[in-house]
Design an enzyme around this catalytic site. Structure first.
Site, PDB file in Angstrom:
ATOM      1  N   ASP A 108       0.838  -1.197   0.000  1.00 24.02           N
ATOM      2  CA  ASP A 108       0.000   0.000   0.000  1.00 24.02           C
ATOM      3  C   ASP A 108       0.871   1.244   0.000  1.00 24.02           C
ATOM      4  O   ASP A 108       2.019   1.206   0.420  1.00 24.02           O
ATOM      5  CB  ASP A 108      -0.841   0.039   1.281  1.00 24.02           C
ATOM      6  CG  ASP A 108      -2.090  -0.813   1.182  1.00 24.02           C
ATOM      7  OD1 ASP A 108      -2.369  -1.322   0.083  1.00 24.02           O
ATOM      8  OD2 ASP A 108      -2.765  -0.957   2.214  1.00 24.02           O
TER       9      ASP A 108
ATOM     10  N   LYS B 243      -0.024   2.162  -7.730  1.00 21.76           N
ATOM     11  CA  LYS B 243       0.508   2.735  -8.977  1.00 21.76           C
ATOM     12  C   LYS B 243       0.657   1.686 -10.066  1.00 21.76           C
ATOM     13  O   LYS B 243       0.971   0.542  -9.806  1.00 21.76           O
ATOM     14  CB  LYS B 243       1.899   3.332  -8.719  1.00 21.76           C
ATOM     15  CG  LYS B 243       1.870   4.633  -8.001  1.00 21.76           C
ATOM     16  CD  LYS B 243       3.172   5.372  -8.248  1.00 21.76           C
ATOM     17  CE  LYS B 243       3.341   6.493  -7.240  1.00 21.76           C
ATOM     18  NZ  LYS B 243       4.559   6.351  -6.465  1.00 21.76           N
TER      19      LYS B 243
ATOM     20  N   MET C 212      -9.972   7.979   8.438  1.00 27.77           N
ATOM     21  CA  MET C 212     -10.260   8.640   7.158  1.00 27.77           C
ATOM     22  C   MET C 212     -11.214   9.824   7.348  1.00 27.77           C
ATOM     23  O   MET C 212     -12.064  10.078   6.493  1.00 27.77           O
ATOM     24  CB  MET C 212     -10.884   7.640   6.165  1.00 27.77           C
ATOM     25  CG  MET C 212      -9.942   6.507   5.806  1.00 27.77           C
ATOM     26  SD  MET C 212     -10.688   5.297   4.710  1.00 27.77           S
ATOM     27  CE  MET C 212     -11.633   4.328   5.872  1.00 27.77           C
TER      28      MET C 212
END
Ligand code: SAH
Length: 249
Positions: free
Chosen positions: A38, A60, A175
């Site tokens: 991650d 990515k 988050m």
């Protein structure tokens, strides 16, 4: 324990500090043929991988912004099918807002053996690193962990903030730092006192960790003034101030 060929290991990397991975997780990381990690995983941890290991940043892909979860699942299965031992290194614990369950299901559907290695979640390490005991005898005997990701939108990711506010116990929000004002507002609306202590812990257990202390009424402004940003954990409840008396700083 050496990572086995053709097997996917979902490994919790811990909250940030590379020392907070488990011994089992470290053994898998050090021996795996491939590591798919991650974005939040510390570069220092990746140095533990074998020099000849294939390292993939799950976030990515060449020429594209990011891989979808399905693409990550496919990559894991593909690597295992090539006969590699695969360390899927995920921040915190693989099953706390980590979509680890989906990766297990995808591997099982493909007939690939999966081993899950638990990790220390930032949901626990964040408060602990900021001097907040999420439970404390005589103060709080339970805690709720919730995502603050969609707190501003109508859907709220299915989070019923009124119920969260009404449930006794400490509240830990992941988050959520970008939506801090919306979250504290909803908790007050749901019946929590505006004076309820809150701490926000940015980059918990990492160099430069910062902690902002306030109340449901004040913390958003304090965090904004400090320029606090993700990754951060929010913890609300009397426990957020319970160790204040013994603080020396
Ligand atoms: N599986 C992870 C959580 C993934 S969701 C775990 O168990 O920790 C990502 C959220 O985790 C971030 O938005 C933030 O709220 C929290 N987080 C992860 N690492 C953190 C850190 N070092 N400090 C503070 N919060 C962190």
């Amino acid at each position: 324990m050496k990572a086995q060929a053709g097997t996917i290991y979902l490994v919790g990397a811990g909250p940030g500090d590379p020392k907070l991975i488990t011994v089992h997780g470290r053994e898998v990381l050090e021996s795996a043929d491939a590591v798919v990690h991650d974005r939040l995983v510390s570069p220092d941890l990746l140095k533990l991988a074998r020099a000849d290991a294939r390292i993939e940043d799950a976030g990515k892909t060449p020429g594209r912004a990011s891989r979808s979860q399905e693409e990550i699942n496919d990559l894991l299965v593909e690597l295992a099918r090539e006969g590699l031992s695969v360390c899927r290194l995920k921040g915190g614990d693989p099953f706390v807002f980590g979509r680890g369950g989906e990766e297990v299901l995808a591997a099982r559907a493909a007939g690939i053996p999966v081993v899950v290695v638990p990790g220390i979640s930032s949901a626990l390490a964040g408060p602990t690193a900021a001097d907040v005991p999420v439970t404390h005898r005589g103060v709080e005997s339970s805690f709720t962990v919730v995502t603050g990701h969609d707190a501003r939108s109508a859907g709220d990711a299915g989070v019923d903030w009124g119920r969260i506010a009404g449930t006794p116990g400490s509240i830990v929000v992941l988050m959520g730092v970008g939506n801090l004002g919306a979250i504290t507002g909803k908790l007050i609306e749901g019946g929590r006192s505006p004076d309820e202590p809150v701490r926000v812990v940015e980059r918990a257990t990492l160099p430069g960790q910062r902690v902002i202390s306030g109340t449901l009424a004040t913390v958003q402004q304090l965090a904004q003034e400090a320029g606090l940003k993700a990754p951060a954990v929010i913890v609300a409840g009397p426990v957020a101030a319970v160790l204040n008396d013994s603080e020396t700083t």
